[in-house]
Scaffold this motif. Structure first.
Motif, mmCIF file in Angstrom:
data_model
loop_
_atom_site.group_PDB
_atom_site.id
_atom_site.type_symbol
_atom_site.label_atom_id
_atom_site.label_comp_id
_atom_site.label_asym_id
_atom_site.label_seq_id
_atom_site.Cartn_x
_atom_site.Cartn_y
_atom_site.Cartn_z
ATOM 1 N N ASN A 458 0.824 -1.201 0.000
ATOM 2 C CA ASN A 458 0.000 0.000 0.000
ATOM 3 C C ASN A 458 0.866 1.263 0.000
ATOM 4 O OD1 ASN A 458 -2.391 1.444 -0.072
ATOM 5 N ND2 ASN A 458 -2.674 1.386 2.151
ATOM 6 N N LEU A 459 1.750 1.367 -0.988
ATOM 7 C CA LEU A 459 2.660 2.504 -1.058
ATOM 8 C C LEU A 459 2.038 3.730 -1.706
ATOM 9 C CD1 LEU A 459 5.915 0.639 -2.175
ATOM 10 C CD2 LEU A 459 5.202 1.242 0.143
ATOM 11 N N ALA A 460 1.005 3.542 -2.540
ATOM 12 C CA ALA A 460 0.450 4.663 -3.294
ATOM 13 C C ALA A 460 -0.573 5.470 -2.511
ATOM 14 C CB ALA A 460 -0.185 4.147 -4.589
ATOM 15 N N ASN A 461 -1.110 4.934 -1.445
ATOM 16 C CA ASN A 461 -2.195 5.599 -0.716
ATOM 17 C C ASN A 461 -1.708 6.312 0.541
ATOM 18 O OD1 ASN A 461 -4.008 4.551 -2.610
ATOM 19 N ND2 ASN A 461 -4.262 2.656 -1.430
ATOM 20 N N THR A 462 -0.484 6.737 0.576
ATOM 21 C CA THR A 462 0.061 7.459 1.727
ATOM 22 C C THR A 462 0.747 8.722 1.242
ATOM 23 O OG1 THR A 462 2.165 6.257 1.641
ATOM 24 C CG2 THR A 462 0.409 5.297 2.991
ATOM 25 N N ASP A 463 1.075 9.592 2.202
ATOM 26 C CA ASP A 463 1.798 10.825 1.902
ATOM 27 C C ASP A 463 3.309 10.660 2.038
ATOM 28 O OD1 ASP A 463 -0.606 12.072 1.462
ATOM 29 O OD2 ASP A 463 -0.803 12.740 3.550
ATOM 30 N N ASP A 464 3.771 9.438 2.253
ATOM 31 C CA ASP A 464 5.195 9.201 2.443
ATOM 32 C C ASP A 464 5.919 9.222 1.102
ATOM 33 O OD1 ASP A 464 4.329 8.819 4.981
ATOM 34 O OD2 ASP A 464 4.781 6.684 5.088
ATOM 35 N N LEU A 477 6.784 -1.422 -13.380
ATOM 36 C CA LEU A 477 6.414 -0.714 -12.156
ATOM 37 C C LEU A 477 5.154 0.117 -12.371
ATOM 38 C CD1 LEU A 477 9.973 0.482 -11.086
ATOM 39 C CD2 LEU A 477 8.623 -1.342 -10.035
ATOM 40 N N PRO A 478 4.302 0.236 -11.339
ATOM 41 C CA PRO A 478 3.082 1.053 -11.465
ATOM 42 C C PRO A 478 3.430 2.518 -11.713
ATOM 43 C CG PRO A 478 2.938 -0.408 -9.569
ATOM 44 C CD PRO A 478 4.357 -0.474 -10.055
ATOM 45 N N THR A 479 2.714 3.141 -12.633
ATOM 46 C CA THR A 479 3.004 4.538 -12.984
ATOM 47 C C THR A 479 2.623 5.505 -11.871
ATOM 48 O OG1 THR A 479 0.829 4.660 -14.061
ATOM 49 C CG2 THR A 479 2.731 4.068 -15.438
ATOM 50 N N ASN A 480 1.660 5.138 -11.012
ATOM 51 C CA ASN A 480 1.246 6.063 -9.953
ATOM 52 C C ASN A 480 2.268 6.168 -8.835
ATOM 53 O OD1 ASN A 480 0.867 3.445 -9.122
ATOM 54 N ND2 ASN A 480 -1.060 3.847 -8.061
ATOM 55 N N LEU A 481 3.308 5.366 -8.862
ATOM 56 C CA LEU A 481 4.337 5.421 -7.818
ATOM 57 C C LEU A 481 5.557 6.231 -8.235
ATOM 58 C CD1 LEU A 481 4.379 1.754 -6.403
ATOM 59 C CD2 LEU A 481 3.381 3.796 -5.369
ATOM 60 N N TRP A 482 5.677 6.573 -9.500
ATOM 61 C CA TRP A 482 6.883 7.246 -9.951
ATOM 62 C C TRP A 482 7.019 8.648 -9.362
ATOM 63 C CZ3 TRP A 482 11.044 5.279 -12.142
ATOM 64 C CH2 TRP A 482 10.935 4.054 -12.790
ATOM 65 N N ASN A 483 5.918 9.358 -9.152
ATOM 66 C CA ASN A 483 6.001 10.727 -8.642
ATOM 67 C C ASN A 483 6.341 10.785 -7.157
ATOM 68 O OD1 ASN A 483 5.336 11.780 -11.164
ATOM 69 N ND2 ASN A 483 3.119 11.647 -10.733
ATOM 70 N N SER A 484 6.084 9.721 -6.442
ATOM 71 C CA SER A 484 6.296 9.748 -4.980
ATOM 72 C C SER A 484 7.268 8.675 -4.528
ATOM 73 C CB SER A 484 4.960 9.555 -4.256
ATOM 74 O OG SER A 484 4.382 8.296 -4.590
ATOM 75 N N SER A 485 8.082 8.123 -5.408
ATOM 76 C CA SER A 485 8.961 7.019 -5.036
ATOM 77 C C SER A 485 10.291 7.138 -5.758
ATOM 78 C CB SER A 485 8.318 5.662 -5.365
ATOM 79 O OG SER A 485 7.054 5.525 -4.743
ATOM 80 N N TYR A 486 11.295 6.579 -5.116
ATOM 81 C CA TYR A 486 12.611 6.424 -5.736
ATOM 82 C C TYR A 486 12.901 4.926 -5.741
ATOM 83 C CZ TYR A 486 17.536 6.823 -6.824
ATOM 84 O OH TYR A 486 18.763 6.705 -7.430
ATOM 85 N N PHE A 487 13.162 4.376 -6.922
ATOM 86 C CA PHE A 487 13.374 2.941 -7.072
ATOM 87 C C PHE A 487 14.867 2.627 -7.182
ATOM 88 C CE2 PHE A 487 9.053 3.618 -8.580
ATOM 89 C CZ PHE A 487 8.360 2.610 -7.912
#
Length: 491
Positions: A458-464, A477-487
């Motif tokens: 549940n990484l996409a539904n938080t403000d972290d 990788l899911p596209t909705n995680l690219w703006n709020s994640s570093y892989f």
């Protein structure tokens, strides 16, 4: 009616469900009782042969055959010595195991072997010459062996042992464990006591065997279940049992003298090269006192378990990742707050109250202030556990170590850090996350194997801001995680 008929048929044939003779024989041979009986019968056979050799040596002496007398007398003493050193201590220990939970092991030293050979030579000379003085010398030398065994048992029997291990242990970092030994006896001191792992008392390279039923299969090179012919064999075969993993103690602690009613402690350096759970079920108290003929080891039932975390060393890969992660993280955190983040060009959606008039006057263009939101300095360290076989063992261990190093580094930052793992609840406890990584295996944590681990965490539904260690390719990788994640890619 059918039920009663089945019950009556089972009662009519009570021997039908009994195991076969070969199955019962196999089970009995695998038990410890069979080993005791084998040792006992071998002891009887050895003593019978020794007695027969002694009788024939007497007959040869009366007949005047010197060489036959020497050979038969030597053979008799050698057989009796082997039975005394190998079989008798084992049977005595088996008899006392019901009365004493802690058993003793005996190991003959090189000095003991030389001493027995000298005793054997003097015994042969005494039989050939009939000299009473030599008989007295042999009796005194045999009594010294008996005294050595009794004294060493007295020294070890009443000692109390405690092993204290550190709470947090990292792979590759030496730590100190404390060994405490206490002598509760009022009058009897202890000498030359060593504390070792019970597994180290086994000889190096020694294998443990078990009996199992053999099976004839043809062809022999095909996998099990794909043979053309497979016939159970009534014969039994010995199969080696895999040795247990290494224990906790890697060295030994030595106590030269332990007075009565005293307690001594020694620090022992421990160094674990790999992560994981290390367990020790028993420890050994060993001594060679007083004559070093035997190494007697008393096994103490003391269970200790230590969880070794992955390595958290600053590697070159970590130094390359940290500046990139920090830059992406700071870009994600910019916004309104108390701390100035940067001064930039004015945008139509910006408020006029954030215009920096001094910077505007100097540059000639409208400038606004941008602040860092301290209340949103949140980061989540996530380990996307790959499936089994997708990575080599070395690459997987490097990925686990990298995730642990990132967690250790960001736990010291002025931010709210959480940790995520597939199949585990999100936690803020660093040591709990490291404990999960200590025993993790490829694909072993997900509760639902058909579900995507990234969605499960549940990484996409938080403000972290998420720092994800993954073995996937970029396109999966899911596209909705690219703006709020570093892989961090570990392929």
């Amino acid at each position: 009616m059918l039920r009663s008929k089945g019950v009556s048929s089972a009662l009519a044939n009570p021997l039908k469900n009994r195991p076969s003779f070969s199955t019962r024989l196999t089970g009995w041979l695998e038990s410890s009782t069979a080993e005791v009986w084998v040792k006992f019968l071998l002891a009887l056979l050895g003593l019978g042969l020794a007695f027969g050799a002694a009788l024939f040596s007497t007959i040869s002496r009366d007949a005047g055959n010197v060489w036959a007398t020497v050979i038969l007398a030597s053979l008799s003493l050698l057989l009796a010595t082997l039975v005394g050193l190998i079989t008798v201590p084992y049977l005595a220990r088996r008899v006392a195991v019901e009365r004493l939970r802690e058993s003793f092991d005996y190991d003959v030293t090189k000095a003991g072997i030389v001493y027995v050979l000298v005793t054997l030579i003097i015994g042969i000379a005494a039989l050939n010459t009939g000299n009473n003085l030599l008989y007295i010398v042999v009796a005194a030398m045999l009594a010294a062996i008996l005294v050595s065994g009794v004294v060493s048992a007295w020294i070890l029997r009443w000692l109390e042992l405690d092993v204290r291990l550190p709470e947090h242990v990292f792979a590759g970092r030496p730590v100190l464990g404390r060994i405490v030994i206490r002598n509760p006896s009022r009058f009897l001191p202890s000498f030359s006591v060593r504390v070792v792992s019970a597994r180290k008392t086994r000889k190096a390279g020694a294998k443990t065997w078990r009996w199992e039923a053999a099976t004839f299969a043809f062809p022999t090179n095909r996998p099990q279940g794909q043979e053309w012919l497979r016939i159970p064999d009534r014969r039994l075969r010995r199969v080696p049992v895999q040795a247990p993993p290494p224990g906790i103690l890697q060295g030994m602690a030595y106590f030269a003298f332990l007075p009565p009613k005293s307690e001594l402690a020694a620090d022992l350096e421990l160094n674990f090269e790999r992560r994981g759970c290390y367990r020790e079920d028993s420890f050994g108290l060993a001594t060679r006192f007083p004559f070093a003929f035997l190494t007697k080891t008393r096994h103490v039932s003391l269970m200790r378990e230590v969880l070794v975390y992955p390595r958290v060393e600053p590697t070159d890969e970590l130094f390359e990742i940290l500046p990139l992660v920090r830059g992406e993280w700071e870009s994600f955190m910019r916004g309104r707050g108390a701390d100035l983040y940067r001064i930039r060009e004015y945008m139509p959606e910006d408020s006029a109250r954030h215009v920096d008039w001094k910077a505007t006057a100097k540059s000639g263009s409208l400038k606004v202030r941008e602040f860092a939101r301290e209340d949103e300095r949140k980061v989540c360290i996530a380990f996307d556990n790959p499936q089994a076989g997708s990575l080599s063992e070395v690459a997987y261990e490097n990925a686990v170590n990298l995730a642990a190093s990132l967690a250790w580094h960001f736990s010291d930052q002025e931010a709210e850090v959480t940790f995520a793992l597939p199949g585990k609840p999100r936690t803020r406890d660093l040591h709990q996350f490291l404990a999960w990584l200590a025993v993790i295996a490829p694909g072993s944590t997900s509760r639902q194997p058909s579900r995507d681990p990234l969605h499960e965490m549940n990484l996409a539904n938080t403000d972290d801001y998420n720092i994800v260690v993954t073995a996937r390719s970029r396109g999966s990788l899911p596209t909705n995680l690219w703006n709020s994640s570093y892989f961090v890619f570990i392929a």
